[in-house]
Design an enzyme around this catalytic site. Sequence first.
Site, PDB file in Angstrom:
ATOM      1  CE  LYS A 184      -4.007  11.868  -9.743  1.00  0.00           C
ATOM      2  NZ  LYS A 184      -2.807  11.006  -9.849  1.00  0.00           N
ATOM      3  CG  ASN A 209       0.022   4.611 -12.865  1.00  0.00           C
ATOM      4  OD1 ASN A 209      -0.499   5.350 -13.688  1.00  0.00           O
ATOM      5  ND2 ASN A 209      -0.552   3.483 -12.461  1.00  0.00           N
ATOM      6  CE1 TYR A 263      -7.407  11.269  -8.762  1.00  0.00           C
ATOM      7  CE2 TYR A 263      -8.508  12.589 -10.435  1.00  0.00           C
ATOM      8  CZ  TYR A 263      -7.639  11.577 -10.099  1.00  0.00           C
ATOM      9  OH  TYR A 263      -6.988  10.878 -11.078  1.00  0.00           O
ATOM     10  CG  ASP A 278      -1.795   1.192   1.370  1.00  0.00           C
ATOM     11  OD1 ASP A 278      -1.607   2.167   0.615  1.00  0.00           O
ATOM     12  OD2 ASP A 278      -2.676   1.173   2.245  1.00  0.00           O
ATOM     13  CB  VAL A 279       1.808   3.759  -2.587  1.00  0.00           C
ATOM     14  CG1 VAL A 279       2.204   2.754  -3.655  1.00  0.00           C
ATOM     15  CG2 VAL A 279       0.442   4.388  -2.895  1.00  0.00           C
ATOM     16  CB  ALA A 290     -14.948  -0.185 -18.993  1.00  0.00           C
TER      17      ALA A 290
END
Length: 259
Positions: free
Chosen positions: A159, A91, A155, A64-65, A196
């Site tokens: 970013k 990423n 978010y 878990d980063v 998707a």
Amino acid sequence: MDLGLNGRRAAVTGGTRGIGRAIADGQAAEGADVAVCARGAEGVEATVRELRGRGVRADGGVIDVTAPGELEAWVDEAASALGGLDLLVANAGGAAGGGLLDSTQADWAATWELNAGHFVRLLRAGAPHLRAAGGGAAVVISSISGHKAAPRAQYGATKAAEIHLAAPLARELAADGVRVNAVSPGSILFDGGGWADVRARDPAAFAAWLERELPAGRLGTPEEVADVVCFLLSDRATWVNGAHVAVDGAQGAPDMRGY
């Protein structure tokens, strides 16, 4: 075009699916050795097996980063397995919580740690290995939401921070021969990904959004992002440093709600 990645050693977080997997595959196709990490053991094992099938060295870590110490330990393990590191790709990412009134301070903090926080930690842990190798390159995968407004402000804000961080960190590490750049993908379609699911749930609304916001009438692919990342990591991009590259097909609004 030979990117000059043959024999380079790369570490990619979130490297088992979507954009991260395409980046790992792209580097392996160029002859680079690749280490990946993710939270799912099955995905890590399958990715490492398939990368090795390309004739390169590959290693994987189930981590878990955001967990204290796990990312740093994995970077050292990756360097040990590959004989050093030359390339880093931050990423892994995502968001916690909903809108402003439907999220907590903990959600905002968690979103920071998963995105910009993990990028900084990856670079801090990896930079000594890149310095020992005589230099290298790092890319952080930001998002269209980092420079175009979209829901879930926590978010987009983190970013945007990733985009901003690339430039000062590039200047700071340039003396060590380390380049740092940011890439902002637009909406990317792949099996099992969020878009998707959206397309399957409401194909009519999805098609209308494509027509309104995507000039090419389609979403991007992970491979289209990976090609840009591999270039930025390569010797063909030695004078690209501290840059922000949008890979979004001139997309308008990042979200189907249109803002």
